[in-house]
Scaffold this motif. Structure first.
Motif, PDB file in Angstrom:
ATOM      1  N   LEU B 295     -92.275 116.635  53.481  1.00 36.63           N
ATOM      2  CA  LEU B 295     -91.394 116.051  54.498  1.00 36.63           C
ATOM      3  C   LEU B 295     -89.936 116.108  54.048  1.00 36.63           C
ATOM      4  O   LEU B 295     -89.030 116.360  54.850  1.00 36.63           O
ATOM      5  CB  LEU B 295     -91.806 114.596  54.780  1.00 36.63           C
ATOM      6  CG  LEU B 295     -93.063 114.416  55.640  1.00 36.63           C
ATOM      7  CD1 LEU B 295     -93.568 112.975  55.574  1.00 36.63           C
ATOM      8  CD2 LEU B 295     -92.804 114.810  57.091  1.00 36.63           C
ATOM      9  N   GLN B 300     -86.846 120.434  59.470  1.00 31.32           N
ATOM     10  CA  GLN B 300     -86.820 119.636  60.698  1.00 31.32           C
ATOM     11  C   GLN B 300     -86.664 118.147  60.439  1.00 31.32           C
ATOM     12  O   GLN B 300     -86.494 117.367  61.380  1.00 31.32           O
ATOM     13  CB  GLN B 300     -88.106 119.863  61.507  1.00 31.32           C
ATOM     14  CG  GLN B 300     -88.204 121.256  62.096  1.00 31.32           C
ATOM     15  CD  GLN B 300     -89.454 121.398  62.954  1.00 31.32           C
ATOM     16  OE1 GLN B 300     -90.546 121.045  62.563  1.00 31.32           O
ATOM     17  NE2 GLN B 300     -89.274 121.910  64.145  1.00 31.32           N
ATOM     18  N   THR B 301     -86.715 117.739  59.166  1.00 29.34           N
ATOM     19  CA  THR B 301     -86.573 116.311  58.838  1.00 29.34           C
ATOM     20  C   THR B 301     -85.107 115.899  58.968  1.00 29.34           C
ATOM     21  O   THR B 301     -84.241 116.500  58.324  1.00 29.34           O
ATOM     22  CB  THR B 301     -87.053 116.031  57.410  1.00 29.34           C
ATOM     23  OG1 THR B 301     -88.422 116.403  57.304  1.00 29.34           O
ATOM     24  CG2 THR B 301     -86.907 114.557  57.041  1.00 29.34           C
ATOM     25  N   ASN B 345     -91.545 102.686  53.123  1.00 30.75           N
ATOM     26  CA  ASN B 345     -92.341 103.013  54.313  1.00 30.75           C
ATOM     27  C   ASN B 345     -91.832 102.261  55.542  1.00 30.75           C
ATOM     28  O   ASN B 345     -91.766 102.808  56.648  1.00 30.75           O
ATOM     29  CB  ASN B 345     -93.821 102.678  54.066  1.00 30.75           C
ATOM     30  CG  ASN B 345     -94.751 103.480  54.945  1.00 30.75           C
ATOM     31  OD1 ASN B 345     -94.593 104.692  55.089  1.00 30.75           O
ATOM     32  ND2 ASN B 345     -95.713 102.816  55.560  1.00 30.75           N
ATOM     33  N   ARG B 346     -91.455 101.017  55.306  1.00 31.14           N
ATOM     34  CA  ARG B 346     -90.905 100.225  56.410  1.00 31.14           C
ATOM     35  C   ARG B 346     -89.564 100.809  56.862  1.00 31.14           C
ATOM     36  O   ARG B 346     -89.251 100.832  58.055  1.00 31.14           O
ATOM     37  CB  ARG B 346     -90.715  98.771  55.967  1.00 31.14           C
ATOM     38  CG  ARG B 346     -91.152  97.778  57.040  1.00 31.14           C
ATOM     39  CD  ARG B 346     -91.156  96.336  56.565  1.00 31.14           C
ATOM     40  NE  ARG B 346     -91.987  96.128  55.401  1.00 31.14           N
ATOM     41  CZ  ARG B 346     -91.570  95.467  54.314  1.00 31.14           C
ATOM     42  NH1 ARG B 346     -90.370  94.958  54.236  1.00 31.14           N
ATOM     43  NH2 ARG B 346     -92.373  95.310  53.290  1.00 31.14           N
ATOM     44  N   GLN B 349     -89.992 103.537  59.306  1.00 36.70           N
ATOM     45  CA  GLN B 349     -90.259 103.033  60.663  1.00 36.70           C
ATOM     46  C   GLN B 349     -88.962 102.628  61.344  1.00 36.70           C
ATOM     47  O   GLN B 349     -88.726 102.948  62.510  1.00 36.70           O
ATOM     48  CB  GLN B 349     -91.179 101.810  60.602  1.00 36.70           C
ATOM     49  CG  GLN B 349     -92.630 102.130  60.363  1.00 36.70           C
ATOM     50  CD  GLN B 349     -93.502 100.899  60.376  1.00 36.70           C
ATOM     51  OE1 GLN B 349     -93.228  99.907  59.692  1.00 36.70           O
ATOM     52  NE2 GLN B 349     -94.566 100.942  61.142  1.00 36.70           N
ATOM     53  N   SER B 352     -86.879 105.514  62.500  1.00 34.34           N
ATOM     54  CA  SER B 352     -87.596 106.439  63.404  1.00 34.34           C
ATOM     55  C   SER B 352     -87.914 107.754  62.688  1.00 34.34           C
ATOM     56  O   SER B 352     -87.525 108.845  63.130  1.00 34.34           O
ATOM     57  CB  SER B 352     -86.768 106.720  64.675  1.00 34.34           C
ATOM     58  OG  SER B 352     -86.549 105.552  65.395  1.00 34.34           O
ATOM     59  N   CYS B 353     -88.599 107.614  61.566  1.00 34.05           N
ATOM     60  CA  CYS B 353     -89.033 108.794  60.797  1.00 34.05           C
ATOM     61  C   CYS B 353     -90.548 108.755  60.649  1.00 34.05           C
ATOM     62  O   CYS B 353     -91.168 107.696  60.834  1.00 34.05           O
ATOM     63  CB  CYS B 353     -88.413 108.779  59.393  1.00 34.05           C
ATOM     64  SG  CYS B 353     -86.623 108.597  59.378  1.00 34.05           S
ATOM     65  N   ALA B 354     -91.118 109.882  60.295  1.00 28.17           N
ATOM     66  CA  ALA B 354     -92.573 109.906  60.053  1.00 28.17           C
ATOM     67  C   ALA B 354     -92.887 109.027  58.846  1.00 28.17           C
ATOM     68  O   ALA B 354     -92.130 109.013  57.863  1.00 28.17           O
ATOM     69  CB  ALA B 354     -93.029 111.341  59.789  1.00 28.17           C
ATOM     70  N   LEU B 355     -93.984 108.293  58.911  1.00 28.13           N
ATOM     71  CA  LEU B 355     -94.334 107.370  57.826  1.00 28.13           C
ATOM     72  C   LEU B 355     -94.691 108.127  56.545  1.00 28.13           C
ATOM     73  O   LEU B 355     -95.208 109.244  56.597  1.00 28.13           O
ATOM     74  CB  LEU B 355     -95.545 106.518  58.239  1.00 28.13           C
ATOM     75  CG  LEU B 355     -95.341 105.550  59.391  1.00 28.13           C
ATOM     76  CD1 LEU B 355     -96.673 104.928  59.799  1.00 28.13           C
ATOM     77  CD2 LEU B 355     -94.355 104.457  59.015  1.00 28.13           C
TER      78      LEU B 355
END
Lengths: 162, 357
Positions: B295, B300-301, B345-346, B349, B352-355
């Motif tokens: 990632l 694209q990230t 990880n939070r 969220q 607005s990203c992939a976990l």
């Protein structure tokens, strides 16, 4: 002389009865042993089938493949990035996963929205005889955000050796 | 006279012949029955083993589930030896010598990778299983706890921790919550295995009732102390002087490990299964590390997300490095990194990203 012959005949009779008795007994044992052998083979086959189901269950719940959101695991969902990472991990740790999966081949194909052919995720020792289990799954592509879902089919072949 | 002697010999010979022949036939059938009995016992043991294997596999896959299973009256023995454990540094297939066996038949099932916490011996017609997920902080595996109906669990304490642990413990087990004053009067109630779980009081000053001492072997009486503030578990064994002595202590990451200590008979058994769990943790964290790197390097990230995927900052690298061997110092490192990872990880969220997981 006559009495001697009579006694000998009686003795012969007894021996003949015993011989017939043992013949019937051995015939019965032979028949029983044959039945047991067939029953044992059938039981072995059932055990292998059960084992293939256990392995398929284990694979479909594998944390290495499952989609997760925090600690919540999603049933019958495979994370594509995890799948790609797992292919590398499994090839590096073949012996470890061999002990987990036994003689199994794991393949996955996407069927919607695009249709792809089966790609091998993991391959253990193979043979000519196997049990196949098909499990429909969602395939989650996390990137780019918010990600998208496809529908796929997981094929698990459990090989048996006789 | 001659004819009389001949007749006498003939009759005697006949009877001797009958005795020998009869004896041979009888011996044959006795042997057959004995062989069939052994075969039948082996058959039962094999059936139980096959069924249990499937049940344990299924039970391990479901989370937070309690099952009670009826089995033929038999003894199940569980073994797991930490001294035989290998990790990913020593071997490509790390495992521990562990198995469960059925009675004295010799039928056993090896469990080199399965994580099962159970007393060393279970006897009876029913076993109870319970599973809890182990999250560090991502989901790693399920812990399978097994117990029987002849094991008594005595929770000693009156604090909130004692109440929480007691309430979450499976309902169908023989569990009791007692204050430190009443616990010494606890009776055997027909059980043969006793586990004392302490929270606030010191087990070394505790007195076990005479009834329990007279019924149970010292190896079937043990204790753990769970300190929820410092997240530490202490293991105690029962001495010949009828007191508890400290064997060792270790920190824990999640409640699942604390419950594992309650179900385990000894520190060695607990460590052995935790080493297996660590092997799984090492694999899953390695996989997540590769995923996070992918990632991070993905064109694209978005740039706002890249920081959270940096494996040197989000805690994943530390978890991978410290999950090889089950050591107290490694547990503390993982504990800190797990918190960092959870925060990262939070962050994903919120941004607005992939976990990450």
């Amino acid at each position: 002389m006559k009495k001697n012959k009579k006694a000998q005949m009686k003795m012969g009779e007894t021996i003949a009865v015993l011989i017939v008795f043992f013949m019937i007994l051995f015939f019965g044992i032979f028949f029983y042993a044959n039945m047991e052998r067939k029953s044992f083979q059938s039981r072995l086959e059932k055990m292998e089938e059960k084992k293939s189901i256990d392995v398929a269950q284990t694979i479909s719940f594998l944390p290495e493949l499952k989609c997760t959101a925090e600690n919540i695991t999603k049933t019958l969902c495979i994370d594509k990035l995890k799948l790609d990472a797992f292919k590398t991990l499994a090839s590096e740790r073949t012996q470890y996963y061999q002990s987990v999966f036994s003689n199994t081949m794991i393949e996955i194909a996407e069927i919607y929205p695009t249709s792809t052919s089966y790609e091998t995720v993991y391959e253990g020792t193979t043979s000519d005889q196997y049990f196949s289990t098909f499990i429909p799954v969602s395939i989650f592509y996390p990137s780019p955000y918010p990600g998208r879902y496809g529908i796929g089919l997981l094929r698990i072949k459990y090989y048996t050796f006789k | 006279m001659k004819k009389s002697k001949k007749a006498a010999i003939e009759v005697s010979f006949n009877w001797i012949f009958v005795l020998i022949a009869g004896g041979v036939i009888l011996l044959f059938f006795i042997n057959l029955v004995g062989t069939q009995k052994e075969k039948s016992q082996m058959n039962i043991a094999l059936t139980v083993k096959t069924e249990l294997k499937s049940i344990f596999t299924g039970a391990t896959l479901s989370q937070a589930r309690q099952l009670d299973i009826d089995i033929p009256k038999t003894t199940l023995n569980f073994i797991c030896d930490f001294t035989t454990c290998t990790d990913f540094e020593e071997s490509d297939t790390p495992s521990c010598y562990s198995e469960y066996s059925i009675g004295e038949t010799g039928v056993n099932e090896k469990t080199p990778a399965q994580i099962i916490f159970a007393p060393s011996e279970l006897f009876g017609k029913k076993i109870l299983t319970w599973t809890l997920s182990w999250n560090v902080p991502f989901y790693v595996t399920n812990f399978l706890y097994i117990t029987g109906t002849d094991v008594k669990y005595i929770f000693v304490g009156s604090s909130d921790s004692a109440n929480n642990f007691y309430n979450k413990f499976p309902e169908k087990t023989n569990k009791y919550l007692r204050t430190p004053n009443l616990a010494p009067q606890e009776e055997a109630d027909g059980n043969h295995n006793f586990k004392f779980i302490f929270f606030d009081s010191d087990p070394t000053t505790f007195t076990v009732s005479d009834e329990i001492i007279s019924i149970a072997n010292p190896s079937n009486i043990n204790a753990v102390k769970i300190d929820t503030s410092s997240k530490q578990i202490s293991f105690y064994y029962f001495t010949d002087d009828h007191t508890f002595e400290l064997e060792d202590y270790i920190h824990y990451l999640t409640e699942a490990e604390a419950y594992a200590a309650i179900f385990s008979d000894s520190y060695n058994f607990y460590k052995c299964n935790l080493q297996k769990a660590f092997n799984r943790l090492h694999l899953i964290s390695t996989l997540l590390k590769v995923r996070s790197e992918t990632l991070y390097n993905d064109p694209q990230t978005p740039s706002r997300c890249k920081g959270t995927y940096d494996i040197n900052n989000n805690g994943l690298t530390t978890i991978v490095e410290n999950s090889i061997t089950f050591f107290d110092s490694n547990i503390l490192q993982i504990s800190n990194s797990a918190q960092t990872l959870s925060i990262s990880n939070r962050d994903t969220q919120e941004k607005s990203c992939a976990l990450i997981y």
